[in-house]
Enzyme design. Structure first.
Site, PDB file in Angstrom:
ATOM      1  N   HIS A   1       0.853  -1.194   0.000  1.00 56.12           N
ATOM      2  CA  HIS A   1       0.000   0.000   0.000  1.00 56.12           C
ATOM      3  C   HIS A   1       0.887   1.242   0.000  1.00 56.12           C
ATOM      4  O   HIS A   1       2.008   1.209   0.506  1.00 56.12           O
ATOM      5  CB  HIS A   1      -0.882  -0.027   1.261  1.00 56.12           C
ATOM      6  N   GLU A   2       0.383   2.339  -0.520  1.00 53.38           N
ATOM      7  CA  GLU A   2       1.251   3.528  -0.658  1.00 53.38           C
ATOM      8  C   GLU A   2       1.749   4.080   0.676  1.00 53.38           C
ATOM      9  O   GLU A   2       2.687   4.858   0.705  1.00 53.38           O
ATOM     10  CB  GLU A   2       0.551   4.629  -1.467  1.00 53.38           C
ATOM     11  N   THR A   3       1.138   3.684   1.787  1.00 56.30           N
ATOM     12  CA  THR A   3       1.616   4.148   3.096  1.00 56.30           C
ATOM     13  C   THR A   3       2.749   3.280   3.646  1.00 56.30           C
ATOM     14  O   THR A   3       3.282   3.575   4.710  1.00 56.30           O
ATOM     15  CB  THR A   3       0.466   4.103   4.124  1.00 56.30           C
ATOM     16  N   LYS A   4       3.115   2.210   2.929  1.00 54.55           N
ATOM     17  CA  LYS A   4       4.155   1.308   3.427  1.00 54.55           C
ATOM     18  C   LYS A   4       5.523   1.692   2.839  1.00 54.55           C
ATOM     19  O   LYS A   4       5.647   2.756   2.230  1.00 54.55           O
ATOM     20  CB  LYS A   4       3.764  -0.141   3.099  1.00 54.55           C
ATOM     21  N   ASN A   5       6.518   0.834   2.990  1.00 56.36           N
ATOM     22  CA  ASN A   5       7.879   1.192   2.557  1.00 56.36           C
ATOM     23  C   ASN A   5       8.102   0.997   1.063  1.00 56.36           C
ATOM     24  O   ASN A   5       8.703   1.832   0.400  1.00 56.36           O
ATOM     25  CB  ASN A   5       8.924   0.342   3.292  1.00 56.36           C
TER      26      ASN A   5
END
Ligand code: PLP
Length: 368
Positions: free
Chosen positions: A170-174
């Site tokens: 997901h775009e909030t991950k690394n």
């Protein structure tokens, strides 16, 4: 962005394979298998989807119980509740905010089927103890390694230790591709069924390998795979996974040094990483002294254009958590820590000057 994302997306388009399981998906599978040692990696359209696959693969039935922390994202619980199972919430450790392995055994009942450790902030749970408990009680272990890409426990990649593991891109991950994830199958007995469940319950993968002459409906499944454009984007990110991690670790370390004096003054506590855990700098959080008004700190930061946030609202205190789950014990640490926590901004490209400013603002907001 690493710079190669659109190049690979264009290649996928030119290659005329836009559905799932094309050449980029296969490259991503091989990369994950080689870098984690997992028997089989399968891209999914989210970590949520990978967790839902684990519940199908383990044949979780209505009334079964699954042990997990309350201090986690909703997908950890939803995946099992969708099959009619009951999440049993166990308290977390004060140091890592991970599932407290010392409390697991007391929460096991005759209906318990699985343990779901969540590696919070990319810092591993105490996996040796958890695997040992699971073995002694005949339970399966599903690692929610959504935040654990490129992190390890005693040298073993997170997600590759339990029977099954789930990654998030997901775009909030690394390492990201917008919406995306992967299922890691570490128990070879589950590998073939994992492919079937992911392909609408059919043995389509076997058909494409030439192992059967037609593909048919084999069991209950769904469409869990991402398209090739997503896999092409992800391939660009995976190739830079090490440099992304290194840059994040440098920012993490800078916060850690800047915040040492605030910890000495008793304003906050910094993250604790046990020696056996190599984390991936997924997040930098602080636990404010309980006397400090967190909302005041967050709004002061926001007024200065610093987007700091809190989480999680513990699942056992949420409407659906109360309805579908059960708390084992008072969950004291979960309640305490979730009310003190603040996540500081963390991304590749964050400058030391920005970090200095954030810490100055934090110091002012906590001492005024
Ligand atoms: C992000 C996250 C998920 C969900 O990941 P998606 O890819 O957005 O479905 C699940 N569990 C945890 C612990 C997460 O942090």
């Amino acid at each position: 962005m690493t710079g190669q994302e659109f190049h690979y997306i264009e290649q996928a388009k030119l290659g005329n394979v836009l559905a799932g399981d094309g050449p980029f998906t296969k490259k991503c599978h091989r990369w994950i298998e080689e870098s984690t040692g997992s028997v089989k990696a399968l891209l999914t359209h989210s970590c949520t989807a990978a967790l839902e696959m684990t519940a199908l693969l383990l044949d979780i039935q209505p009334g079964d119980e699954v042990i997990m922390p309350s201090y986690t994202f909703v997908s950890t619980a939803n995946a099992f509740v969708l099959r009619g199972a009951v999440p049993v919430f166990v308290d977390i450790r004060e140091d890592t905010l991970n599932l407290d392995e010392r409390l697991i055994e007391a929460a096991i009942s005759p209906r318990t089927r699985a343990i779901v450790p969540v590696h919070y902030a990319g810092v591993a749970c105490e996996m040796d103890t958890i695997m040992d408990i699971a073995r002694r009680h005949g339970l399966k272990v599903v690692e929610d390694a959504a935040q654990g890409v490129m992190a390890s426990y005693k040298g073993q990649a997170l997600g590759s230790i339990g029977d099954l593991g789930a990654f998030s891109f997901h775009e909030t991950k690394n390492v990201i591709c917008g919406e995306g994830g992967a299922l890691l199958v570490n128990n070879a007995d589950l590998a073939l069924r994992a492919e079937i469940i992911r392909e609408k319950g059919t043995d389509r993968s076997r058909f494409f390998r030439g192992e059967v002459d037609k593909y048919t409906w084999q069991e209950v499944g769904s469409s869990f795979l991402p398209g090739e454009l997503t896999a092409a984007f992800l391939w660009a990110q995976l190739q830079e996974a090490q440099s992304i991690t290194d840059l994040r670790l440098a920012s993490w370390q800078h916060y850690h040094e800047l915040l040492a004096p605030l910890e000495q003054k008793g304003i906050l506590r910094r993250p604790i990483v046990p020696d056996e855990c190599q984390h991936n700098a997924h997040m930098y959080y602080v636990l404010l002294n309980p006397e400090i008004d967190r909302q005041h700190v967050l709004s002061t930061l926001k007024q200065n254009a610093v987007d700091a946030v809190f989480h999680y609202v513990p699942l056992h205190s949420s409407p659906a958590g109360l309805r579908y789950g059960r708390a084992h014990g008072p969950l004291t640490i979960t309640n305490q820590q979730s009310e003190r926590l603040i996540r500081l901004p963390m991304w590749v490209g964050l400058t030391e000057q920005q970090q200095n400013k954030i810490v100055d603002l934090l110091l002012n907001a906590t001492t005024n």
